[in-house]
Design a protein around this motif. Structure first.
Motif, PDB file in Angstrom:
ATOM      1  N   SER A  94      -9.686 -62.795 139.647  1.00 42.44           N
ATOM      2  CA  SER A  94      -9.201 -63.789 140.600  1.00 42.44           C
ATOM      3  C   SER A  94      -8.612 -63.134 141.846  1.00 42.44           C
ATOM      4  CB  SER A  94      -8.130 -64.664 139.942  1.00 42.44           C
ATOM      5  OG  SER A  94      -7.051 -63.857 139.499  1.00 42.44           O
ATOM      6  N   ALA A  95      -8.627 -61.809 141.883  1.00 48.32           N
ATOM      7  CA  ALA A  95      -8.079 -61.078 143.020  1.00 48.32           C
ATOM      8  C   ALA A  95      -9.196 -60.647 143.968  1.00 48.32           C
ATOM      9  CB  ALA A  95      -7.324 -59.847 142.520  1.00 48.32           C
ATOM     10  N   PRO A  96      -8.863 -60.381 145.229  1.00 43.88           N
ATOM     11  CA  PRO A  96      -9.876 -59.906 146.177  1.00 43.88           C
ATOM     12  C   PRO A  96     -10.536 -58.614 145.698  1.00 43.88           C
ATOM     13  CG  PRO A  96      -7.887 -60.556 147.333  1.00 43.88           C
ATOM     14  CD  PRO A  96      -7.557 -60.580 145.865  1.00 43.88           C
ATOM     15  N   PHE A  97     -11.769 -58.374 146.115  1.00 45.92           N
ATOM     16  CA  PHE A  97     -12.524 -57.207 145.659  1.00 45.92           C
ATOM     17  C   PHE A  97     -13.274 -56.599 146.846  1.00 45.92           C
ATOM     18  CE2 PHE A  97     -15.449 -60.653 145.739  1.00 45.92           C
ATOM     19  CZ  PHE A  97     -16.692 -60.097 146.037  1.00 45.92           C
ATOM     20  N   GLN A  98     -13.797 -55.427 146.616  1.00 43.43           N
ATOM     21  CA  GLN A  98     -14.598 -54.749 147.627  1.00 43.43           C
ATOM     22  C   GLN A  98     -16.053 -55.207 147.508  1.00 43.43           C
ATOM     23  OE1 GLN A  98     -13.358 -52.793 150.053  1.00 43.43           O
ATOM     24  NE2 GLN A  98     -11.355 -53.333 149.179  1.00 43.43           N
ATOM     25  N   PRO A  99     -16.685 -55.620 148.601  1.00 41.57           N
ATOM     26  CA  PRO A  99     -18.071 -56.092 148.544  1.00 41.57           C
ATOM     27  C   PRO A  99     -19.017 -55.098 147.878  1.00 41.57           C
ATOM     28  CG  PRO A  99     -17.126 -56.594 150.668  1.00 41.57           C
ATOM     29  CD  PRO A  99     -16.117 -55.737 149.959  1.00 41.57           C
ATOM     30  N   ASP A 100     -18.775 -53.812 148.035  1.00 40.44           N
ATOM     31  CA  ASP A 100     -19.689 -52.823 147.461  1.00 40.44           C
ATOM     32  C   ASP A 100     -19.574 -52.740 145.943  1.00 40.44           C
ATOM     33  OD1 ASP A 100     -20.652 -52.280 149.939  1.00 40.44           O
ATOM     34  OD2 ASP A 100     -19.433 -50.479 150.268  1.00 40.44           O
ATOM     35  N   GLU A 101     -18.631 -53.468 145.349  1.00 42.14           N
ATOM     36  CA  GLU A 101     -18.491 -53.479 143.896  1.00 42.14           C
ATOM     37  C   GLU A 101     -19.407 -54.506 143.224  1.00 42.14           C
ATOM     38  OE1 GLU A 101     -14.245 -52.603 142.317  1.00 42.14           O
ATOM     39  OE2 GLU A 101     -13.985 -53.911 144.064  1.00 42.14           O
ATOM     40  N   VAL A 102     -20.042 -55.342 144.012  1.00 37.78           N
ATOM     41  CA  VAL A 102     -20.818 -56.439 143.440  1.00 37.78           C
ATOM     42  C   VAL A 102     -21.948 -55.930 142.551  1.00 37.78           C
ATOM     43  CG1 VAL A 102     -22.302 -58.408 143.958  1.00 37.78           C
ATOM     44  CG2 VAL A 102     -20.246 -58.002 145.318  1.00 37.78           C
ATOM     45  N   LEU A 103     -22.768 -54.995 143.042  1.00 44.42           N
ATOM     46  CA  LEU A 103     -23.917 -54.531 142.283  1.00 44.42           C
ATOM     47  C   LEU A 103     -23.494 -53.860 140.982  1.00 44.42           C
ATOM     48  CD1 LEU A 103     -26.957 -54.238 142.047  1.00 44.42           C
ATOM     49  CD2 LEU A 103     -26.790 -52.099 143.340  1.00 44.42           C
TER      50      LEU A 103
END
Length: 455
Positions: A47-56
């Protein structure tokens, strides 16, 4: 401890969670644990913000855990939340690997593929606790059941995307709020006030199922029903809605009924319950809503529930009080013929034990929809005052009067023999019971079903 880990701790038995691959894919936490002592897999979106590059890397971590679900065959629980909530739209940052996410053989499409293969193999349930959209929406709908908080949301495209792509200015609630998905689309099975209720609902839901298809159903301690059904005949009067919920409460173990899609297609009640601790799936017509007539959405709701129970060996009880399937222009355009046929097909393919009780009436195709005797129903019963026929007596009278007015002497319909006593005498009915005898009859039916499972 962050919010996601707190949710996992509340959902699982104490100290049972074992996290997998914590070093990669920060968008979600995955692992194993126990619910009421039985092993489960869990995928919980942060539920916390994340880094876009962590998606894959997160997607590939989820793919790995889903492959393990298929190998080990234990129930699967999803916790869904918006990991980058922002005011109004909850927009999600776009990954720099978005093209690979789309085309990689272990990308997002692989999650959908694996979830589809898991369906019917192990019980799956989703908890929708935030506003999710796009790629994250499909895992909710792939689950066997989904519980949603009032504040959560689910849609294909977020409001900002909808506005940019098709010029429609709409709120998240209008797109996919609790009311939309519990009453209109039927995607969500139940809406609750808060996360704790959602967690408790999911734990209760799993308690009715085996850990995997083909296993023996779990049993609980026997609890007496919470009430008695009236014996004065008022509840079965033909000129007012039948008290179906009162009948159900009179024979199931007190507090055991867990309704599925309660606020959707209210013409039929579908739910899981217990009788003397044994699980049963209940499909019951509800004449308090649209007279209990079956619409296309009603048929689809029934089909989904029957298929779910059949996948996991839960015996089915059908309580019929049905005038038939809806007719007319709107009904035809809604696909009533196809939806009805799909329901018949689902019933025909169901190998789980089925019991049908006509409580007040079952006319025309409505009898088929409620697992009438043509669908390999194991026990076909009726209450003493019930009517079974192609048409009800009032319909026959109206048709006959109209024919007389039009001078049609060629095709008069005779008064139907709808009394169940005649059907019993002809060997077309297995028995006649009173509402007060239903619990005992159902207990015998369920014991036979459980005995067949154990052999």
């Amino acid at each position: 401890m962050n919010v996601t880990r707190q949710r996992i701790e509340k959902l699982l038995d104490n100290n049972s969670f074992v996290e997998q691959s914590p070093e990669i894919g920060g968008l979600a936490i995955v692992g194993t644990g126990r619910v009421e002592g039985r092993p489960v897999f869990i995928v919980a979106f942060q539920s916390a913000p994340f880094q876009p590059d962590e998606v894959l890397s997160t997607v590939q971590k989820i793919v790995a855990i889903l492959e393990q679900v298929l190998a080990d065959k234990y129930p699967l629980i999803f916790i869904h939340d918006n990991p980058a909530a922002t005011a109004g739209t909850g927009g999600t940052p776009l990954s720099s690997d978005y093209l690979r996410l789309l085309t990689d053989r272990r990308g997002m499409g692989r999650i959908y593929c694996l979830q589809a293969r898991i369906s019917g193999v192990v019980p799956t349930v989703s908890l929708l606790l935030g506003k999710v959209a796009s790629a994250q929406a499909f895992p909710v709908t792939f689950s066997d059941a989904a519980v949603m908080t009032n504040q959560a949301g689910l849609c294909m495209g977020r409001p900002n995307v909808v506005r940019e792509m098709i010029g429609e200015d709409v709120s998240f609630e209008e797109l996919g709020g609790a009311k939309v998905h519990s009453q209109v689309s039927g995607i969500i099975d139940v809406v609750v006030d808060d996360e704790l209720e959602a967690i408790e609902w999911a734990r209760t839901y799993l308690s009715y199922f085996p850990v995997r298809a083909g296993e023996i159903l779990p049993q609980k301690a026997t609890i007496s029903p919470c009430c008695n059904f009236p014996e004065n005949g008022e509840a079965v009067a033909k000129d007012k809605p039948f008290a179906m919920t009162g009948l159900i409460d009179s024979f199931v173990d007190a507090g055991s009924l867990l309704e599925i899609k309660r606020n959707f297609a209210g013409e039929v009640i579908t739910g899981l319950a217990r009788v003397e601790g044994m699980a049963v799936g209940i499909v019951a017509n509800n004449s308090a809503c649209n007279g209990g007539i079956l619409f296309a959405a009603t048929c689809r709701k029934m089909s989904s529930f029957v298929a779910l129970c059949n996948s996991f060996g839960i015996p089915l009880l059908f309580l019929a009080d049905v005038p038939g399937l809806m007719i007319g222009r709107d009904a035809e355009r809604s696909g009533i013929v196809q939806a009805g046929a799909q329901l018949f097909a689902t019933l025909a393919r169901a190998t789980v034990k089925k019991m049908c009780v006509v409580t007040r009436k079952a006319f025309t195709g409505g009898l088929y929809a409620m697992a009438g005797p043509g669908f390999d129903t194991d026990l076909f019963l009726a209450f003493p005052e019930a009517e079974i026929g192609v048409y009800g007596t009032q319909t026959i009278e109206r048709i006959t009067r109209q024919q007389a007015i039009e001078g049609d002497n060629c095709r008069h319909l005779s008064q139907p023999e709808t009394a169940v006593q005649k059907l019993l005498a002809q060997g077309l009915l297995d028995g006649i019971i009173t509402p007060q005898e239903l619990r005992a009859a159902l207990c015998g039916f369920l014991k036979t079903s459980y005995l067949c499972q154990s052999e």
